[in-house]
Write a protein that holds these residues in place. Structure first.
Motif: not given
Ligand SMILES: Nc1ncnc2c1ncn2[C@@H]1O[C@H](COP(=O)(O)OP(=O)(O)OP(=O)(O)O)[C@@H](O)[C@H]1O
Ligand SMILES: O=P(O)(O)OC[C@H]1O[C@H](OP(=O)(O)O)[C@H](O)[C@@H]1O
Length: 222
Positions: A36-39, A41, A43, A155, A190, A192-193
């Protein structure tokens, strides 16, 4: 509910067991990271790029997106919709999909690395997964991130890349794709930590990638 710690398992383990930790994996893999968006990826990709031993054996395919580059993203190449369409018509993309009001593409050049024996990691779309499965068959290794919905909402809000209405649309979209992953997918929770999620993905990749390095530094293939 307290966040769960990161965990990893194979979907369909009992029927379709292939454990790269104990078996040699001679063929290059297309690692297709979804979630999902924000999961997490972007990071996770950013974290993996810092790991020299993984980085030396894995190409990170850059995405072409009709969205401007934002802070914390994995470094996509921005195209206007017209530029995207032009490249699409020229056959530039090996993969492309539309989601979240954007077009996304992965170049032929990056996917061609598979034919050169190199493994490639793609930040993909769940909606596009059936097409990828049909094209890449057993070269494909799906890596699927999940995050508890309430934590995901938190997030996305904290990230503040999209407005609340767009965040709501992304959360809604996530429901569509739950439980549609192929057997053999690696699941990483993801919720948690973050360091633990990185560690677990690293463990999988480290044991599944060929042992020889082919590059000495971060290489993103356009
Ligand atoms: N385990 C975690 N604990 C706390 N915060 C996290 C964790 N993993 C990711 N984040 C934070 O959650 C937010 C979303 O992460 P990220 O942008 O990497 O997701 P994404 O899957 O790439 O989203 P999208 O597909 O929308 O680009 C970021 O602000 C990131 O710093
Ligand atoms: O919902 P699904 O089909 O899995 O993914 C749709 C697309 O949206 C997300 O990208 P971003 O948040 O726009 O960077 C994903 O990474 C993917 O590329």
């Amino acid at each position: 509910m307290a966040p769960r710690s990161a965990s990893i398992l194979n979907i369909g383990q009992e029927n379709n067991h292939h454990d790269c930790r104990t078996q040699h994996c001679p063929t290059p893999k297309l690692y297709y990271l979804v979630g999902p968006s924000g999961s997490g990826k972007d990071s996770l990709i950013n974290a993996l790029k810092q790991q020299t031993d993984i980085n030396a054996r894995l190409a990170f395919a850059r995405r072409y997106i009709t969205r401007e580059q934002g802070v914390g993203e994995e470094g996509h190449i921005h195209l206007t919709p017209q530029e995207f369409t032009q490249r699409l018509e020229q056959g530039f993309f090996a993969m492309y999909w539309q989601a979240n009001d954007c077009m996304y593409g992965i170049s032929q050049q990056s996917i061609n690395l598979l034919q050169q024996g190199k493994s490639v990691l793609v930040n993909g779309s769940r909606a596009y997964l059936p097409t990828v499965q049909a094209h890449y068959g057993d070269k494909l290794q799906v890596i699927a991130l999940s995050v508890q919905q309430d934590i995901l909402a938190q997030r996305l809000t904290q990230r503040a890349r999209e407005c609340q209405a767009k965040i709501a649309a992304r959360l809604e979209r996530n429901h569509e794709f739950e439980s549609r992953l192929p057997d053999g997918s690696w699941l990483i929770d993801n919720s948690g930590d973050f360091a633990q999620a990185v560690h677990q993905l690293r463990q999988y990749l480290f044991t599944s990638l060929p042992s020889s390095a082919y590059k000495s530094r971060a290489e993103e293939i356009k």
